[in-house]
Design a protein around this motif. Sequence first.
Motif, short mmCIF file in Angstrom:
data_model
loop_
_atom_site.label_atom_id
_atom_site.label_comp_id
_atom_site.label_asym_id
_atom_site.label_seq_id
_atom_site.Cartn_x
_atom_site.Cartn_y
_atom_site.Cartn_z
N GLU A 89 6.98 5.40 -13.65
CA GLU A 89 7.86 4.64 -12.78
C GLU A 89 7.03 3.69 -11.95
O GLU A 89 5.98 4.04 -11.43
CB GLU A 89 8.63 5.61 -11.87
CG GLU A 89 9.58 4.91 -10.98
CD GLU A 89 10.41 5.88 -10.15
OE1 GLU A 89 10.99 5.43 -9.19
OE2 GLU A 89 10.45 7.09 -10.47
N VAL A 90 7.49 2.49 -11.82
CA VAL A 90 6.82 1.47 -11.01
C VAL A 90 7.75 1.09 -9.87
O VAL A 90 8.94 0.91 -10.06
CB VAL A 90 6.50 0.22 -11.86
CG1 VAL A 90 5.91 -0.88 -10.99
CG2 VAL A 90 5.57 0.58 -13.00
N ARG A 91 7.16 0.99 -8.68
CA ARG A 91 7.93 0.56 -7.51
C ARG A 91 7.20 -0.59 -6.84
O ARG A 91 5.98 -0.67 -6.87
CB ARG A 91 8.10 1.70 -6.52
CG ARG A 91 8.95 2.81 -7.07
CD ARG A 91 9.12 3.90 -6.05
NE ARG A 91 9.91 4.95 -6.61
CZ ARG A 91 10.88 5.56 -5.96
NH1 ARG A 91 11.17 5.21 -4.73
NH2 ARG A 91 11.56 6.52 -6.54
N LEU A 92 7.94 -1.44 -6.23
CA LEU A 92 7.38 -2.56 -5.49
C LEU A 92 7.44 -2.26 -4.00
O LEU A 92 8.39 -1.65 -3.52
CB LEU A 92 8.15 -3.85 -5.78
CG LEU A 92 8.14 -4.33 -7.24
CD1 LEU A 92 9.01 -5.57 -7.37
CD2 LEU A 92 6.73 -4.62 -7.69
N ALA A 93 6.40 -2.69 -3.29
CA ALA A 93 6.36 -2.52 -1.83
C ALA A 93 5.69 -3.74 -1.24
O ALA A 93 4.84 -4.37 -1.87
CB ALA A 93 5.58 -1.26 -1.47
N PRO A 94 6.03 -4.10 -0.02
CA PRO A 94 5.39 -5.24 0.63
C PRO A 94 3.88 -5.00 0.77
O PRO A 94 3.45 -3.88 1.07
CB PRO A 94 6.05 -5.31 2.00
CG PRO A 94 7.29 -4.50 1.88
CD PRO A 94 7.05 -3.48 0.83
N GLN A 95 3.09 -6.04 0.56
CA GLN A 95 1.64 -5.91 0.67
C GLN A 95 1.23 -5.38 2.03
O GLN A 95 0.29 -4.61 2.15
CB GLN A 95 0.95 -7.25 0.42
CG GLN A 95 -0.56 -7.15 0.56
CD GLN A 95 -1.26 -8.48 0.40
OE1 GLN A 95 -0.64 -9.48 0.10
NE2 GLN A 95 -2.56 -8.48 0.61
N GLY A 96 1.93 -5.77 3.08
CA GLY A 96 1.60 -5.32 4.43
C GLY A 96 1.62 -3.82 4.61
O GLY A 96 0.98 -3.28 5.50
N GLU A 97 2.37 -3.12 3.78
CA GLU A 97 2.41 -1.66 3.86
C GLU A 97 1.15 -1.03 3.29
O GLU A 97 0.78 0.08 3.65
CB GLU A 97 3.64 -1.12 3.12
CG GLU A 97 4.95 -1.52 3.73
CD GLU A 97 5.13 -1.03 5.16
OE1 GLU A 97 4.79 0.13 5.44
OE2 GLU A 97 5.61 -1.80 6.00
N PHE A 98 0.49 -1.72 2.38
CA PHE A 98 -0.67 -1.16 1.68
C PHE A 98 -1.97 -1.86 2.02
O PHE A 98 -3.03 -1.44 1.59
CB PHE A 98 -0.45 -1.19 0.17
CG PHE A 98 0.59 -0.21 -0.26
CD1 PHE A 98 0.24 1.10 -0.53
CD2 PHE A 98 1.92 -0.57 -0.36
CE1 PHE A 98 1.20 2.03 -0.91
CE2 PHE A 98 2.88 0.35 -0.73
CZ PHE A 98 2.52 1.65 -1.01
N ASN A 99 -1.91 -2.95 2.74
CA ASN A 99 -3.13 -3.69 3.06
C ASN A 99 -2.97 -4.40 4.39
O ASN A 99 -3.14 -5.60 4.49
CB ASN A 99 -3.44 -4.69 1.94
CG ASN A 99 -4.85 -5.22 2.04
OD1 ASN A 99 -5.73 -4.59 2.59
ND2 ASN A 99 -5.08 -6.41 1.51
N SER A 100 -2.62 -3.65 5.42
CA SER A 100 -2.45 -4.23 6.75
C SER A 100 -3.81 -4.50 7.37
O SER A 100 -4.78 -3.83 7.07
CB SER A 100 -1.67 -3.26 7.64
OG SER A 100 -0.42 -2.99 7.08
N TYR A 101 -3.86 -5.44 8.27
CA TYR A 101 -5.10 -5.84 8.91
C TYR A 101 -5.23 -5.29 10.32
O TYR A 101 -4.24 -5.11 11.03
CB TYR A 101 -5.22 -7.37 8.95
CG TYR A 101 -5.36 -7.96 7.58
CD1 TYR A 101 -6.61 -8.05 6.97
CD2 TYR A 101 -4.25 -8.40 6.87
CE1 TYR A 101 -6.74 -8.58 5.70
CE2 TYR A 101 -4.38 -8.93 5.60
CZ TYR A 101 -5.63 -9.02 5.03
OH TYR A 101 -5.76 -9.53 3.77
#
Length: 83
Positions: free
Chosen positions: A1-13
């Motif tokens: 299964e593939v899910r999409l998530a906003p980049q900010g959830e996984f690579n926040s600064y």
Amino acid sequence: EVRLAPQGEFNSYHPATSHFQHDTWESGKFVLAFNGVLSNTSPKVVQALYGNYYELACQMNDVQEQCIAIQEPLPWLSGGEVR
């Protein structure tokens, strides 16, 4: 299964680089990126940030007994003691 998530959830600064203008990490987001923090601060500040977020990750995951003690890189904040 593939899910999409906003980049900010996984690579926040970190705020030192995001300047609160984009994708700033906050509790509840998955990953914190330290990209650019060294160029905006100093090696000692980066070391302090890594240590602080390491301790936070240990607490959030309830694994403090498995985490190692860190040396305070800014001794004037704690009298130079190991936390």
